[in-house]
Design a protein around this motif. Structure first.
Motif, PDB file in Angstrom:
ATOM      1  N   LYS A   1       0.827  -1.197   0.000  1.00 20.36           N
ATOM      2  CA  LYS A   1       0.000   0.000   0.000  1.00 20.36           C
ATOM      3  C   LYS A   1       0.867   1.256   0.000  1.00 20.36           C
ATOM      4  O   LYS A   1       0.382   2.358   0.219  1.00 20.36           O
ATOM      5  CB  LYS A   1      -0.917  -0.005   1.222  1.00 20.36           C
ATOM      6  N   VAL A   2       2.165   1.080  -0.234  1.00 24.60           N
ATOM      7  CA  VAL A   2       3.093   2.197  -0.220  1.00 24.60           C
ATOM      8  C   VAL A   2       2.734   3.185  -1.323  1.00 24.60           C
ATOM      9  O   VAL A   2       2.489   2.808  -2.459  1.00 24.60           O
ATOM     10  CB  VAL A   2       4.541   1.698  -0.413  1.00 24.60           C
ATOM     11  N   SER A   3       2.705   4.460  -0.963  1.00 28.70           N
ATOM     12  CA  SER A   3       2.435   5.487  -1.962  1.00 28.70           C
ATOM     13  C   SER A   3       3.496   6.564  -1.991  1.00 28.70           C
ATOM     14  O   SER A   3       3.517   7.396  -2.890  1.00 28.70           O
ATOM     15  CB  SER A   3       1.075   6.142  -1.680  1.00 28.70           C
ATOM     16  N   ASP A   4       4.381   6.572  -1.012  1.00 29.88           N
ATOM     17  CA  ASP A   4       5.380   7.640  -0.946  1.00 29.88           C
ATOM     18  C   ASP A   4       6.687   7.096  -0.371  1.00 29.88           C
ATOM     19  O   ASP A   4       7.268   7.663   0.534  1.00 29.88           O
ATOM     20  CB  ASP A   4       4.851   8.794  -0.079  1.00 29.88           C
ATOM     21  N   GLY A   5       7.147   5.959  -0.857  1.00 28.07           N
ATOM     22  CA  GLY A   5       8.348   5.340  -0.316  1.00 28.07           C
ATOM     23  C   GLY A   5       9.501   5.400  -1.290  1.00 28.07           C
ATOM     24  O   GLY A   5       9.364   5.805  -2.433  1.00 28.07           O
ATOM     25  N   LYS A   6      10.663   4.991  -0.816  1.00 26.28           N
ATOM     26  CA  LYS A   6      11.849   4.867  -1.647  1.00 26.28           C
ATOM     27  C   LYS A   6      12.352   3.430  -1.473  1.00 26.28           C
ATOM     28  O   LYS A   6      12.487   2.947  -0.356  1.00 26.28           O
ATOM     29  CB  LYS A   6      12.940   5.849  -1.211  1.00 26.28           C
ATOM     30  N   LEU A   7      12.636   2.771  -2.568  1.00 22.00           N
ATOM     31  CA  LEU A   7      13.081   1.391  -2.451  1.00 22.00           C
ATOM     32  C   LEU A   7      14.495   1.300  -1.897  1.00 22.00           C
ATOM     33  O   LEU A   7      14.797   0.448  -1.078  1.00 22.00           O
ATOM     34  CB  LEU A   7      12.980   0.702  -3.805  1.00 22.00           C
TER      35      LEU A   7
END
Length: 671
Positions: free
Chosen positions: A497-503
């Motif tokens: 559900k990530v919408s604002d992450g960095k891998l």
């Protein structure tokens, strides 16, 4: 000759329901290798001493209630013929009957070789301290070297061993023969009198204590409750423990109660199988006893070696179900399970805790516990050559905690195959360590999938699945001089559900990522960025080939150094490449993108002027520049800036400008 005794034959010695005198008299009356039979029933007894006598103690689901603060059975074999060693030499031994059969071994010079025979089990020991062992705060008592060996041949005053010694000995070296005493105990249940919990005495007794014996057998034993340890094995050579079930052992170190199911203290060649440890501190653990300077008691020298623990289960252990201390060597856990371990009064709450070397954990499972596998190097020279093979974790906060103390590096740790599911904020942590992960599957749902801190991690044929709902998720975070190497990596995002992450995030100038053949499966999910740096970090990307099944929002700070980065996406779009303009004249980066459409987001912390355009990578590439900040950004015109603008263009918030690469210059299509 008295070879068999039924303890009920001594019932006349029972006083106030205390069977201790009856047990002791029966043991004393038995000849060597005799059998003590304990029929079905309940017996209050403790402090039954068995000295230099082989014995079998056989019960019929009988119950013994420990009624004093002493071991129920206190069994000691012993050593004899303790002699000074004049020399220890490495030599070749040639068999007379087969001159082609030559082995490399040690030749021990002693005072009287006639005291030893072929096949004897001996212990060589000295005042040399065990290398890198944790030492208590005392100058007198130390952990000192010692090991068992088997005699191959005796020639005069020279004793040949069947195998070379593992250690080197130099200070007051001695050789002693382990006497031929053994014991077998089976078919018993143990408990403690209820008064012990309210006694003025701080009860801390073991149930079964065995010292300096050989070929010990324990099977079909269990405890209802107890203190300190169910079984303590000290300087035992060869033991088999099968089907024992210690339960409810108190973990209160302030009273010297440690709740150990099995404590191996300097024994060798042990086999433990089909055991269940419930509500203990540790189901299995190791320890090393202390010896006084010049002490002549061989059982206080040496460390645990060559132990196999298989098909065992730990449940609700307050420390770790399975625990190995610094001095132990060559310990193997096969097909073992740990369930619902938790952080106790003193302990980690990990299923497996390793602080030693030459350790194999294979086909083991941890579920519902605080943590899965904790590999820790606390002292220089300890903890190396650790392999976790085809293991699994389910519903643990942290699957892997691999770390070294400061100013040290933990090396030679391998994770081979396996499935690691973590629910905690940080799913896996590697600190001051070098780790190789080969063919494993990680599933994380916390804030960070894996944190590297002064670490080097190599991932090969690994799947990283994200099921997090944290908006600022980080799949892998590199801090404080960390290196990440990846080959054939699959990143699965469909269930997140990530919408604002960095891998991937890099936090300092010395950290770097190098990779090849990375596949990102995101479906209709977007993450805010694949690569990121924070603070004053300068990330480095090298030779990365990334294939994604949808357009991803790619974040590249302006200070992110990259080379040979190739993106492949369904719409031939590189996604969003973001550039932070922290000063005038900064050039945005294309990072080797050869896609037809390149989106570049520009962010300014005040009104800024964009620097010269980089050259395109493919003729016909479409470049779309967008200002996503509230501050205006000026695009300078002219061939000197690698574009064909006739005049400067000011980009306001959320405004865009488009160019196409004609092979020589960026041509505006918004003129």
């Amino acid at each position: 000759m008295v070879n068999y005794i039924d303890v009920k034959n001594y019932q006349s010695l029972v006083n106030n329901n205390d069977w201790t005198s009856a047990f002791q008299k029966a043991v004393d009356d038995l000849d060597n290798n005799g059998v003590l039979h304990i029929p079905f029933g309940t017996y209050n007894a403790s402090n039954v001493k068995i000295r230099r006598k082989s014995i079998k103690i056989i019960g019929n689901n009988s119950t013994i209630i420990q009624n004093t603060n002493n071991a129920v059975f206190d069994i000691v074999g012993g050593f004899e013929n303790i002699q000074k060693v004049s020399s220890t030499k490495t030599t070749e031994y040639k068999y007379v009957s087969d001159t082609n059969n030559v082995i490399l071994t040690n030749k021990i010079g002693v005072e009287n070789g006639t005291a030893f025979l072929e096949g004897d089990i001996v212990k060589i020991f000295s005042e040399d301290e065990i290398d890198f062992a944790f030492q208590p705060q005392t100058t007198q008592y130390k952990k000192r070297k010692g090991e068992f060996a088997e005699v191959l041949k005796v020639e005069g005053n020279e004793v040949y061993l069947k195998k070379p010694l593992r250690n080197q000995y130099s200070s007051k070296v001695r050789l002693a023969k382990l006497m031929n005493y053994t014991c077998q105990i089976e078919g018993l249940e143990f408990d403690v009198i209820s008064e012990s919990e309210h006694s003025d005495i701080n009860w801390n007794a073991k149930m079964i204590k065995i010292v300096s014996c050989k070929n010990v057998i324990l099977k079909n034993l269990k405890s209802i409750k107890g203190y300190e340890a169910f079984v303590l094995l000290t300087s035992v050579y060869g033991y088999k423990i099968d089907g024992i079930h210690p339960k409810n052992l108190r973990n209160e170190p302030q009273f010297e109660r440690y709740g150990y199911g099995i404590n191996d203290a300097g024994s060798e060649n042990g086999i433990i199988s089909n055991c269940t440890f419930t509500n203990c501190r540790h189901g299995f653990t190791t320890s090393t006893l202390l010896s006084d300077i010049g002490e002549n008691t061989p059982e206080k020298y040496g460390a645990t070696y060559n132990t196999l623990i298989s098909d065992c289960i730990g449940i609700n252990c307050s420390g770790s179900s399975f625990d190995v201390h610094e001095e132990a060597t060559n310990i193997r856990f096969i097909n073992c399970e740990s369930h619902n371990d938790y952080p106790g009064q003193i302990g980690s709450g990990y299923g497996f805790q390793v602080r030693s070397h030459d350790i194999l954990i294979s086909n083991c499972i941890v579920s519902g516990s605080y943590g899965g596998f904790y590999i820790f190097k606390q002292y220089e020279g300890t903890t190396y050559n650790v392999t976790i093979q085809n293991c699994k974790t389910y519903d643990v906060e942290t699957s892997l905690q691999i770390k070294s103390a400061d100013n040290m590096t933990l090396k030679d740790v391998s994770i081979i195959d396996g499935y690691f599911h973590s629910t905690g904020k940080v799913g896996n942590v590697i600190t001051n360590a070098e780790v190789i992960v080969d063919r494993a599957y990680f599933e994380t749902q916390g804030y960070q999938g894996l944190m590297l801190n002064k670490a080097m991690l190599t991932l090969k044929d690994v799947t990283l699945k994200v099921i997090s709902s944290y908006s600022s998720y980080r799949l892998i975070d590199l801090i404080k001089t960390s290196i990440l190497k990846m080959k054939s990596i699959t990143i699965y995002l469909k269930d997140t559900k990530v919408s604002d992450g960095k891998l991937f995030r890099i936090s300092d100038v010395s950290s770097s990522i190098s990779a090849s053949n990375m596949e990102i499966i995101s479906g209709d999910k977007l993450v805010a960025g694949v690569f990121d740096s924070r603070g004053n970090g300068i990330g480095k990307l090298k030779a990365i080939n990334i294939e994604a099944d949808s357009d991803l929002l790619i974040f590249y700070p302006s200070n992110f150094e990259s080379s040979q980065v190739v993106w492949t996406t369904p719409n031939k779009s590189s996604g969003f490449i973001q550039t932070i303009l922290s000063s005038d004249g900064i050039q945005f980066q294309l990072n080797g993108a050869r896609d037809k459409i390149i989106y570049s987001e520009l962010v300014a912390n005040t009104k800024r002027t964009l620097g010269s355009f980089p050259s395109g990578n493919e003729r016909g590439q479409l470049l779309i520049l967008t200002n996503v900040s509230t501050n205006p950004i000026v695009i300078k015109a002219g061939t000197i800036n690698n574009n064909n603008l006739k005049q400067d263009v000011e980009l306001l918030e959320n405004s865009s400008y488009s160019f196409i690469w004609n092979g020589l210059i960026w041509s505006s299509i918004d003129l």
